[in-house]
Design an enzyme around this catalytic site. Structure first.
Site, PDB file in Angstrom:
ATOM      1  N   HIS A   1      37.850  52.146  49.736  1.00  0.00           N
ATOM      2  CA  HIS A   1      36.437  52.508  49.593  1.00  0.00           C
ATOM      3  C   HIS A   1      35.510  51.337  49.893  1.00  0.00           C
ATOM      4  CE1 HIS A   1      37.924  55.916  46.770  1.00  0.00           C
ATOM      5  NE2 HIS A   1      37.981  56.251  48.026  1.00  0.00           N
TER       6      HIS A   1
ATOM      7  N   CYS B   1      17.646  41.524  61.734  1.00  0.00           N
ATOM      8  CA  CYS B   1      16.622  42.381  62.373  1.00  0.00           C
ATOM      9  C   CYS B   1      15.590  42.904  61.387  1.00  0.00           C
ATOM     10  CB  CYS B   1      17.305  43.569  63.077  1.00  0.00           C
ATOM     11  SG  CYS B   1      17.898  44.840  61.925  1.00  0.00           S
TER      12      CYS B   1
HETATM   13  N1  APR Z   1      44.283  50.700  31.789  1.00  0.00           N
HETATM   14  C1  APR Z   1      44.803  51.666  32.593  1.00  0.00           C
HETATM   15  N2  APR Z   1      44.115  52.797  32.948  1.00  0.00           N
HETATM   16  C2  APR Z   1      42.869  52.928  32.462  1.00  0.00           C
HETATM   17  C3  APR Z   1      42.256  51.967  31.617  1.00  0.00           C
HETATM   18  C4  APR Z   1      43.016  50.817  31.281  1.00  0.00           C
HETATM   19  N3  APR Z   1      42.524  49.847  30.487  1.00  0.00           N
HETATM   20  N4  APR Z   1      41.000  52.412  31.296  1.00  0.00           N
HETATM   21  C5  APR Z   1      40.838  53.582  31.936  1.00  0.00           C
HETATM   22  N5  APR Z   1      41.945  53.909  32.623  1.00  0.00           N
HETATM   23  C6  APR Z   1      42.187  55.069  33.489  1.00  0.00           C
HETATM   24  C7  APR Z   1      41.537  56.357  33.057  1.00  0.00           C
HETATM   25  O1  APR Z   1      42.407  57.071  32.171  1.00  0.00           O
HETATM   26  C8  APR Z   1      41.383  57.096  34.402  1.00  0.00           C
HETATM   27  O2  APR Z   1      42.584  57.781  34.738  1.00  0.00           O
HETATM   28  O3  APR Z   1      41.598  54.745  34.745  1.00  0.00           O
HETATM   29  C9  APR Z   1      41.179  55.949  35.393  1.00  0.00           C
HETATM   30  C10 APR Z   1      39.738  55.792  35.825  1.00  0.00           C
HETATM   31  O4  APR Z   1      39.387  56.946  36.540  1.00  0.00           O
HETATM   32  P1  APR Z   1      38.070  56.912  37.450  1.00  0.00           P
HETATM   33  O5  APR Z   1      36.965  56.276  36.680  1.00  0.00           O
HETATM   34  O6  APR Z   1      37.885  58.282  37.999  1.00  0.00           O
HETATM   35  O7  APR Z   1      38.422  55.875  38.596  1.00  0.00           O
HETATM   36  P2  APR Z   1      39.191  56.118  39.954  1.00  0.00           P
HETATM   37  O8  APR Z   1      40.364  57.015  39.756  1.00  0.00           O
HETATM   38  O9  APR Z   1      39.458  54.775  40.534  1.00  0.00           O
HETATM   39  O10 APR Z   1      38.067  56.869  40.849  1.00  0.00           O
HETATM   40  C11 APR Z   1      38.355  57.047  42.207  1.00  0.00           C
HETATM   41  O11 APR Z   1      36.103  57.869  42.543  1.00  0.00           O
HETATM   42  O12 APR Z   1      33.783  57.836  42.384  1.00  0.00           O
HETATM   43  C12 APR Z   1      34.871  57.480  43.155  1.00  0.00           C
HETATM   44  O13 APR Z   1      34.790  55.746  44.715  1.00  0.00           O
HETATM   45  C13 APR Z   1      34.947  55.982  43.349  1.00  0.00           C
HETATM   46  O14 APR Z   1      36.916  54.651  43.783  1.00  0.00           O
HETATM   47  C14 APR Z   1      36.357  55.620  42.909  1.00  0.00           C
HETATM   48  C15 APR Z   1      37.076  56.955  42.992  1.00  0.00           C
END
Ligand code: APR
Length: 250
Positions: free
Chosen positions: A120, A152
């Site tokens: 991303h 620019c």
């Molecule tokens: N350790 C491990 N996992 C964790 C922790 C932690 N300390 N804290 C939270 N999580 C987990 C949550 O349970 C969840 O499954 O991390 C995940 C976070 O989910 P999202 O916030 O949806 O993040 P992500 O999966 O990376 O989102 C994907 O969505 O909006 C877009 O571009 C954005 O890259 C992002 C994409």
């Protein structure tokens, strides 16, 4: 999470021919960066529509203050945590071929990971939407918003993927190629809901890889794609896993 699961994961990871790691916002939570979803998530406080490419193009003076607040001011002070460092150590040991991350915070590189695919994009670069030139974000002052392009005077945009913007095709291609070749895929801190990035663990599993997932809670991967689920915080579980691998190969 049973200790057997950790030992089993370490045994498999230690014997891997080609291991990859697929990471999401959860791996950076212990660096102080909020996730996107779940309690306190970014999308529970800000409207994702503001981060849609055309909306940004039409309302840069509204969106840039949000970008600075969320992705620059708050994120700028974040440091890699033990989870990022554990993946960098695995790579140094020759036991991890690449990190494929959805994160835009640059913390894998800051921890020392060298082969990192940013699905991303990244906040570390900006691109002018007019002359298309790229700039290191550190060289751009955010005193005046929107920051003018140094070349620019046009509209600068952080070089991460906004909604309705294309995924970097070269990253998508290489990440998919690696997922098909991997025999182990670590999946760390991601809900797996956002495509096409979210398909990487399934591509690896379908090609025969063992999927080892680390998350504080079950996800859409856990019951169908994941082979070994290590429930817990990434900053705790990944160092424990790597320690177990090191111990086996000391
Ligand atoms: N350790 C491990 N996992 C964790 C922790 C932690 N300390 N804290 C939270 N999580 C987990 C949550 O349970 C969840 O499954 O991390 C995940 C976070 O989910 P999202 O916030 O949806 O993040 P992500 O999966 O990376 O989102 C994907 O969505 O909006 C877009 O571009 C954005 O890259 C992002 C994409």
């Amino acid at each position: 999470m049973s200790n057997d699961a950790l030992k089993n994961a370490a045994r498999i990871l230690g014997q891997a021919r080609l291991a990859i790691a697929f990471t999401g916002a959860g791996i950076s939570v212990e660096s102080g960066i909020p996730p996107f979803r779940g309690p306190g998530g970014i999308w529970s406080r800000y409207d994702p529509e503001k981060f849609e490419k055309n909306y940004f193009r039409q309302h840069p003076e509204e969106v840039w203050p949000l970008l600075r607040k969320i992705f620059f001011d708050e994120l700028a002070r974040a440091e890699p945590n033990p989870a990022h460092q554990a993946l960098a150590l695995l790579e140094d040991m020759g036991r991890l071929a690449a990190v494929i991350t959805q994160n835009i915070d640059g913390l894998h590189q800051a921890a020392g990971s060298r082969t990192v695919y940013e699905y991303h994009g990244s906040t570390r670069r900006m691109q002018c939407m007019d002359c298309r030139m790229f700039f290191d974000s550190a060289s751009i002052s955010l005193e005046t918003l929107p920051p003018p392009c140094p070349n620019c005077g046009g509209l600068l945009k952080p070089d991460f993927v906004f909604f309705s913007e294309a995924i970097p095709f070269d990253v998508h291609t290489e990440a998919t190629r690696l997922a098909k070749k991997a025999d182990v895929c670590l999946v760390v801190g991601t809900c797996g809901e956002v495509m096409p990035a979210g398909r990487i663990p399934r591509v690896a599993a379908n090609a025969g890889a063992t999927v080892i997932e680390i998350n504080v809670q079950e996800t859409g991967y856990t019951r169908g794609t994941t082979d070994i689920f290590l429930q817990g915080k990434a900053g705790t579980m990944l160092p424990m896993l790597v320690e177990e691998v090191v111990g086996r190969h000391a």
